[in-house]
Design a protein around this motif. Structure first.
Motif, PDB file in Angstrom:
ATOM      1  N   ARG B 524     -28.610 113.664 -27.947  1.00 51.32           N
ATOM      2  CA  ARG B 524     -28.057 112.614 -28.536  1.00 51.32           C
ATOM      3  C   ARG B 524     -28.790 111.283 -28.283  1.00 51.32           C
ATOM      4  O   ARG B 524     -28.754 111.285 -27.024  1.00 51.32           O
ATOM      5  N   TRP B 525     -29.308 110.309 -29.330  1.00 53.72           N
ATOM      6  CA  TRP B 525     -29.575 109.148 -28.690  1.00 53.72           C
ATOM      7  C   TRP B 525     -28.277 108.339 -28.234  1.00 53.72           C
ATOM      8  O   TRP B 525     -27.334 108.434 -29.070  1.00 53.72           O
ATOM      9  N   TRP B 526     -28.619 107.597 -27.239  1.00 56.93           N
ATOM     10  CA  TRP B 526     -27.628 106.547 -26.637  1.00 56.93           C
ATOM     11  C   TRP B 526     -28.050 105.393 -27.623  1.00 56.93           C
ATOM     12  O   TRP B 526     -29.416 105.074 -27.702  1.00 56.93           O
ATOM     13  N   THR B 527     -27.190 104.116 -27.340  1.00 58.75           N
ATOM     14  CA  THR B 527     -27.523 102.852 -28.013  1.00 58.75           C
ATOM     15  C   THR B 527     -26.942 101.810 -27.102  1.00 58.75           C
ATOM     16  O   THR B 527     -26.399 102.184 -26.004  1.00 58.75           O
ATOM     17  N   ASN B 528     -26.971 100.787 -27.525  1.00 58.81           N
ATOM     18  CA  ASN B 528     -26.614  99.614 -26.403  1.00 58.81           C
ATOM     19  C   ASN B 528     -25.148  99.105 -27.038  1.00 58.81           C
ATOM     20  O   ASN B 528     -24.713  97.915 -26.703  1.00 58.81           O
ATOM     21  N   ILE B 529     -24.529  99.960 -27.693  1.00 55.89           N
ATOM     22  CA  ILE B 529     -22.910  99.538 -27.980  1.00 55.89           C
ATOM     23  C   ILE B 529     -22.436 100.469 -27.110  1.00 55.89           C
ATOM     24  O   ILE B 529     -22.078 101.433 -27.309  1.00 55.89           O
ATOM     25  N   TYR B 530     -21.712 100.046 -26.270  1.00 52.89           N
ATOM     26  CA  TYR B 530     -21.251 100.652 -24.953  1.00 52.89           C
ATOM     27  C   TYR B 530     -19.686 101.129 -25.268  1.00 52.89           C
ATOM     28  O   TYR B 530     -19.139 100.552 -26.226  1.00 52.89           O
ATOM     29  N   TYR B 531     -19.239 102.053 -24.384  1.00 53.56           N
ATOM     30  CA  TYR B 531     -17.859 102.587 -24.689  1.00 53.56           C
ATOM     31  C   TYR B 531     -16.772 101.796 -24.558  1.00 53.56           C
ATOM     32  O   TYR B 531     -15.810 102.010 -25.260  1.00 53.56           O
ATOM     33  N   ASN B 532     -17.098 100.633 -23.915  1.00 55.45           N
ATOM     34  CA  ASN B 532     -15.761  99.823 -23.197  1.00 55.45           C
ATOM     35  C   ASN B 532     -15.975  98.520 -24.077  1.00 55.45           C
ATOM     36  O   ASN B 532     -15.464  97.714 -23.575  1.00 55.45           O
ATOM     37  N   VAL B 533     -16.396  98.336 -25.295  1.00 51.17           N
ATOM     38  CA  VAL B 533     -16.542  97.331 -25.920  1.00 51.17           C
ATOM     39  C   VAL B 533     -16.064  97.560 -27.412  1.00 51.17           C
ATOM     40  O   VAL B 533     -16.190  98.339 -27.991  1.00 51.17           O
ATOM     41  N   THR B 534     -15.360  96.353 -28.105  1.00 49.48           N
ATOM     42  CA  THR B 534     -14.597  96.309 -28.965  1.00 49.48           C
ATOM     43  C   THR B 534     -15.171  95.116 -30.193  1.00 49.48           C
ATOM     44  O   THR B 534     -15.090  95.108 -31.298  1.00 49.48           O
ATOM     45  N   ASN B 535     -15.901  94.104 -29.137  1.00 49.00           N
ATOM     46  CA  ASN B 535     -16.201  92.745 -29.965  1.00 49.00           C
ATOM     47  C   ASN B 535     -17.546  92.353 -29.608  1.00 49.00           C
ATOM     48  O   ASN B 535     -18.060  92.642 -28.679  1.00 49.00           O
ATOM     49  N   PRO B 536     -18.176  91.481 -30.378  1.00 47.44           N
ATOM     50  CA  PRO B 536     -19.742  91.083 -29.903  1.00 47.44           C
ATOM     51  C   PRO B 536     -19.602  90.334 -28.418  1.00 47.44           C
ATOM     52  O   PRO B 536     -20.505  90.392 -27.870  1.00 47.44           O
ATOM     53  N   SER B 537     -18.554  89.532 -28.211  1.00 48.46           N
ATOM     54  CA  SER B 537     -18.703  88.954 -26.995  1.00 48.46           C
ATOM     55  C   SER B 537     -18.478  89.761 -25.746  1.00 48.46           C
ATOM     56  O   SER B 537     -19.253  89.357 -24.822  1.00 48.46           O
ATOM     57  N   GLN B 538     -17.845  90.890 -25.748  1.00 41.96           N
ATOM     58  CA  GLN B 538     -17.792  91.605 -24.701  1.00 41.96           C
ATOM     59  C   GLN B 538     -19.181  92.418 -24.752  1.00 41.96           C
ATOM     60  O   GLN B 538     -19.835  92.678 -23.587  1.00 41.96           O
ATOM     61  N   LEU B 539     -19.731  92.620 -25.904  1.00 40.86           N
ATOM     62  CA  LEU B 539     -20.944  93.529 -25.814  1.00 40.86           C
ATOM     63  C   LEU B 539     -22.030  92.558 -25.090  1.00 40.86           C
ATOM     64  O   LEU B 539     -22.853  92.976 -24.265  1.00 40.86           O
ATOM     65  N   GLU B 540     -22.014  91.277 -25.604  1.00 43.09           N
ATOM     66  CA  GLU B 540     -23.098  90.256 -25.223  1.00 43.09           C
ATOM     67  C   GLU B 540     -22.897  90.135 -23.747  1.00 43.09           C
ATOM     68  O   GLU B 540     -24.117  90.344 -23.091  1.00 43.09           O
ATOM     69  N   ASP B 541     -21.732  90.082 -23.138  1.00 45.90           N
ATOM     70  CA  ASP B 541     -21.724  89.927 -21.801  1.00 45.90           C
ATOM     71  C   ASP B 541     -22.103  91.423 -21.144  1.00 45.90           C
ATOM     72  O   ASP B 541     -22.820  91.148 -20.047  1.00 45.90           O
ATOM     73  N   GLU B 542     -21.725  92.236 -21.341  1.00 43.88           N
ATOM     74  CA  GLU B 542     -21.898  93.537 -20.790  1.00 43.88           C
ATOM     75  C   GLU B 542     -23.551  93.713 -20.851  1.00 43.88           C
ATOM     76  O   GLU B 542     -24.267  93.998 -19.672  1.00 43.88           O
ATOM     77  N   TYR B 543     -24.182  93.757 -21.990  1.00 45.09           N
ATOM     78  CA  TYR B 543     -25.480  93.772 -22.051  1.00 45.09           C
ATOM     79  C   TYR B 543     -26.288  92.961 -21.156  1.00 45.09           C
ATOM     80  O   TYR B 543     -27.366  93.311 -20.273  1.00 45.09           O
ATOM     81  N   ASN B 544     -26.013  91.624 -21.239  1.00 45.67           N
ATOM     82  CA  ASN B 544     -26.644  90.661 -20.425  1.00 45.67           C
ATOM     83  C   ASN B 544     -26.482  90.936 -18.955  1.00 45.67           C
ATOM     84  O   ASN B 544     -27.318  90.392 -17.950  1.00 45.67           O
ATOM     85  N   HIS B 545     -25.326  91.239 -18.571  1.00 44.20           N
ATOM     86  CA  HIS B 545     -25.048  91.527 -17.128  1.00 44.20           C
ATOM     87  C   HIS B 545     -25.878  92.894 -16.463  1.00 44.20           C
ATOM     88  O   HIS B 545     -26.609  92.874 -15.757  1.00 44.20           O
ATOM     89  N   MET B 546     -26.005  93.775 -17.538  1.00 50.48           N
ATOM     90  CA  MET B 546     -26.817  95.088 -17.229  1.00 50.48           C
ATOM     91  C   MET B 546     -28.372  94.742 -17.168  1.00 50.48           C
ATOM     92  O   MET B 546     -28.901  95.327 -16.206  1.00 50.48           O
ATOM     93  N   TYR B 547     -28.607  93.788 -18.077  1.00 44.66           N
ATOM     94  CA  TYR B 547     -30.197  93.776 -18.266  1.00 44.66           C
ATOM     95  C   TYR B 547     -30.916  92.758 -17.321  1.00 44.66           C
ATOM     96  O   TYR B 547     -31.947  92.141 -17.406  1.00 44.66           O
ATOM     97  N   TYR B 548     -29.572  91.612 -17.155  1.00 45.79           N
ATOM     98  CA  TYR B 548     -30.286  90.319 -16.524  1.00 45.79           C
ATOM     99  C   TYR B 548     -29.441  89.867 -15.552  1.00 45.79           C
ATOM    100  O   TYR B 548     -29.966  89.874 -14.280  1.00 45.79           O
ATOM    101  N   GLN B 549     -28.355  89.603 -15.509  1.00 44.60           N
ATOM    102  CA  GLN B 549     -27.642  89.026 -14.662  1.00 44.60           C
ATOM    103  C   GLN B 549     -27.180  89.606 -13.283  1.00 44.60           C
ATOM    104  O   GLN B 549     -27.408  88.882 -12.181  1.00 44.60           O
ATOM    105  N   ARG B 550     -27.226  91.020 -13.286  1.00 47.05           N
ATOM    106  CA  ARG B 550     -27.072  91.681 -11.965  1.00 47.05           C
ATOM    107  C   ARG B 550     -28.310  91.581 -11.250  1.00 47.05           C
ATOM    108  O   ARG B 550     -28.030  91.799  -9.854  1.00 47.05           O
ATOM    109  N   PHE B 551     -29.419  91.507 -11.964  1.00 42.76           N
ATOM    110  CA  PHE B 551     -30.810  91.374 -10.978  1.00 42.76           C
ATOM    111  C   PHE B 551     -30.662  89.777 -10.511  1.00 42.76           C
ATOM    112  O   PHE B 551     -31.218  89.816  -9.377  1.00 42.76           O
TER     113      PHE B 551
END
Lengths: 134, 712
Positions: B524-551
């Protein structure tokens, strides 16, 4: 998506060969709008005003579409770039392609034609073959 | 009168003679036949040839038989293309002569330096003699003449170079006469963005002849905004024949599997070359699995930039009713979506009164359970185990610290499967029997060993908790899980394509599961819509944390890796990137579903918006910009069935001969193939204007009528 978002997106993508000019499109839209505003004739009546408004709407829609297309292409390029990175064989393939184009250039010279486009392509793929990271 | 009788007699004799001639000639014409197989002429191996690396997976996915001629190390001979039973080269008109290929694909336009002028002549002669088409994937629009007098032209695509670029909005300009034959599946109203190096050309159409006397006549199918050709049909005409003696489809765009435009073009290279008659087929698929129905999910906290176990979300009845309405709206908005349905992978423990009870009872007071059962016909369901328990190997030693609880017996794992089947029955969800054959384990567990570290928050010392995982192909799968699945009659097991060795449809034959048959792994394909998000601001924050901020936080430069982003992205940008990625998956023709989680179906605004339907809408919008083909949305068990059929067909040796005179194809195989997809035969399913047959083939030859669907 607002213009600020688009600008932020564009600045985040640095793949060479990208499209500059989102700012240019935005500027064009403003200039175009100003041009439309100041080109209204003073005595044209309601019909002229309606036509001008319609034209303005068309132009705005066109500009918006262009911006959307440009943004979309940036997205395509960002994903191309990322996916190319997953292709472990790509550097070798690009190198072979560059070599092939150099051979083609020799043939083109033999045929009495200009090899420049093919040599440019060879140089491009040669560069790509060494580019595994940003 | 006598004289008149004599004339009549002569006419009669002449007619009889003509008839006899036709009958006598008939067997010769009957040998005007080709095998349904493609010849791919390459400039090297896959490691060297970008074009071969591009078209090979397309042919494999479609199930099209092909042979590769590597011009770097092999010479083309006439006998390679058509040989008699004695192994000598033969011509179409010779008795018993069958052409080895019904289409030719060149990975490069001039095949330099491997292909000689003599080899070009051999290839062109075969194409003319057997009326075989050629497709060129990429390259320089060559016109080459022999260096020695009389300097005859042996290769000419009829094109002249105009410009080069890496950024074109190409327009479809398909002539009416080809409208039912080429690129019938694309949305011709929209430009096709070209993002790779391309040579833009102009048709010469100048009456210059090749040495075989033919003149290339070019008709562009795809042009730049300036009217330059990027993709054209070249018809080679001779004065004595109204029909072309040879036909070529040439692209001067660089094609590779990682370009969207290449994915759009890929099918037609195969379809054109084979004249729409070939073993194999392609369909476009999209399925969205919503995992963890009836459970709650922890939520990402944008203020803390981390998952917050204290904050959870579980769908409500209102979310389900909203999903029904959004699903209907999706179908209305997107004509290619057809009767698209979400698939819920559910955990019945969340739908019963007491999950510990021996005899389970549905919790009808729960508004989610009530809403799901009331709207069950709008969705499909899949067994996701009763409690979402881990199926991974137990730790060694048994008392070692572990992020998750593990099972130590087959029985316990079986119970996880069967109790969920009980809930299926209690809720009277549809298609239970069909779905007993399918299983999605919690977090795709049981297929690799995470070595007890799965929760990043519990392991601050590890930058990536997956780094120590033991992969599926390194003995990481849990045999107890596979044995339990086999015992319960599970045939298909879901896998996460992002994990090593799980991105291939494969029978799990390297683990002993106590069964005569092997489970089939369905990625199965994964996506960037994570299991722990219900709304755009959560998703935006988690995505940017994963791919930007934690680095940034750890002093690393995110711009150094392609996997990261140089600056944060907005929700709209994330969605657009994910939609483009998903469309690329769809255009690869595989059937793999995309998986999501129950949180993603939460209604997050007054318009009823959900992350799940935002994603689906973005994907269909992007898809419909490019394609007009209906999207297949199959239940998971059917994806399993079709995958099993494809694997079986691919493992068989199929013999197919297209008799061009009778216009019939004779099929046989070295073993029974109950479901062989064949394109271009009469009586099949109509898809994209072509007929796709689902044919039973075995060792006994059977004949089918060809129907290229050109009048549909």
């Amino acid at each position: 998506m607002n213009v600020g978002e688009i600008q932020s997106f564009v600045s985040s993508q640095e793949e060479p060969g990208g499209i500059p000019g989102i700012n240019g499109i935005r500027l064009s839209a403003i200039l175009l709008s100003l041009l439309l505003v100041f080109s209204f004739p003073g005595t044209g009546g309601a019909a002229d005003l309606t036509n001008a408004a319609a034209e303005k709407t068309d132009e705005t829609a066109k500009t918006s579409r262009q911006m959307e297309d440009e943004t979309r292409k940036k997205i395509l390029q960002a994903n191309d770039f990322k996916l190319r990175g997953h292709e472990s064989l790509f550097p070798e393939q690009a190198k072979s392609l560059a070599k092939g184009y150099r051979e083609t250039a020799k043939m083109i010279v033999e045929q009495g034609c200009d090899p420049k486009p093919v040599l440019d392509a060879a140089a491009y793929f040669e560069k790509q073959s060494g580019r595994s990271e940003r | 009168m006598k004289r008149n009788h004599g004339v009549k007699r002569k006419l009669l004799l002449a007619a009889i003679a003509m008839l006899l001639t036709i009958i006598a000639v008939a067997p010769v014409h009957a040998d005007n036949a080709v095998k349904l197989r493609i010849l791919v002429v390459s400039t090297g191996e896959v490691t060297e040839d970008l074009g071969l690396a591009y078209i090979k997976p397309v042919l494999d996915e479609m199930g099209v038989p092909y042979v590769v001629l590597n011009t770097r190390v092999q010479n083309l001979t006439p006998a390679f293309l058509a040989a008699s039973s004695q192994g000598t080269a033969c011509k179409a008109e010779a008795t018993g002569c069958v052409g080895n290929y019904n289409g030719v694909i060149l990975t490069d336009a001039d095949l330099i330096p491997g292909f000689t002028p003599a080899e070009w002549d051999i290839l062109h002669d075969y194409e003319k003699n057997f009326r075989i088409r050629e497709a060129v994937l990429s390259g320089w629009p060559a016109t080459y003449a022999n260096s020695k007098p009389p300097h005859e032209i042996y290769l000419d695509y009829g094109l002249v170079y105009s410009s080069s670029g890496r950024n074109y909005d190409a327009r479809w300009t398909i002539p009416g006469r080809y409208s039912k034959e080429v690129f019938e599946y694309v949305n011709r109203n929209n430009p096709l963005p070209i993002t790779s190096l391309a040579f833009a050309t102009h048709p010469r159409n100048d009456m210059k002849r090749l040495r075989d006397g033919s003149i290339p006549y070019v008709e562009p199918l795809l042009q730049t905004g300036q009217g330059e050709a990027l993709l054209s049909i070249v018809r080679y005409m001779t004065p004595d024949q109204p029909a072309p003696v040879r036909e070529v489809l040439i692209s001067t765009i660089t094609n590779a599997s990682f370009f969207t435009h290449s994915k759009v073009l890929a099918y037609e290279f195969v379809n054109w070359a084979t004249q729409g008659v070939f073993i194999g087929a392609r369909f476009i698929h999209l399925a969205a699995h919503v995992d963890d129905l009836f459970l709650s999910s922890t939520q990402w906290n944008p203020a803390l930039h981390q998952d917050n176990a204290a904050d959870t979300y579980r769908l409500t009845g209102a979310d389900i009713i909203n999903a029904v309405s959004k699903q209907a709206a999706l179908r209305t908005a997107h004509p290619t979506a057809g009767n698209f349905k979400l698939d819920f992978a559910f955990n019945g423990a969340g739908a019963v009164v007491n999950r510990e009870a021996i005899s389970l009872a549905a919790n009808w007071k729960d508004d989610l359970v009530a809403a799901v059962t009331a709207n069950k016909t709008h969705f499909r369901f899949i067994n996701h185990t009763f409690t979402h328990a881990s199926m991974d190997k137990p730790p060694v030693p048994a008392d070692a610290p572990c992020d998750y609880t593990t099972f130590t017996s087959i029985e316990a794992i079986r119970t996880e499967i069967t109790r969920n089947q009980n809930v299926w029955e209690l809720l009277d969800l549809p298609e239970r029997n069909e779905n007993n054959r399918v299983l999605i384990s919690g977090m795709h567990s049981g297929l690799e060993d995470p070595k007890c570290t799965v929760m990043q928050g519990l392991h601050p010392e590890m930058f990536d908790v997956q780094a120590d995982d033991i992969a599926f192909d390194a003995d990481g799968a849990n045999p107890l899980f596979l044995q339990a699945a086999a015992t319960e009659g599970v045939e298909y097991v879901a896998a996460d394509m992002a994990q090593r060795a799980q991105n291939v449809e494969q029978y799990i034959d390297q683990y002993e599961d106590g069964s005569q048959t092997d489970r089939l792994m369905l990625p199965r394909w994964w996506t960037n819509i994570y299991y722990n998000v219900t709304n755009p601001s959560q998703l935006e924050d988690e995505y940017n944390h994963m791919y930007y901020q934690r680095f940034i936080d750890t002093g690393q430069n995110p711009c150094r890796s392609r996997e990261m982003v140089c600056s944060p992205r907005s929700y709209r940008e994330i969605l657009a990137l994910d939609a483009d990625t998903a469309v690329r998956h769809m255009l690869s023709f595989n059937r793999w579903p995309h998986f999501f989680h129950q949180s993603n179906l939460a209604r997050y605004d007054e318009n009823g918006s959900t992350l799940q339907f935002d994603w689906l809408d973005a994907v269909f919008t992007e898809y419909e910009r490019l394609f007009s083909l209906p999207v297949k949305n199959l239940p998971y068990y059917e994806i399993g069935d079709r995958t099993a059929e494809s694997l079986n067909a691919r493992s068989a040796k199929i013999d197919a001969i297209w008799d061009r005179t009778t216009n019939r194809v004779t099929l046989s195989a070295n073993k029974a193939v109950p479901h062989l997809r064949v394109t271009g035969l009469s009586g099949g399913e109509i898809y994209g204007g072509q007929l796709i047959g689902n044919i039973r083939v075995n060792t006994k030859a059977t004949t089918y009528e060809v129907d290229r669907g050109l009048t549909r």
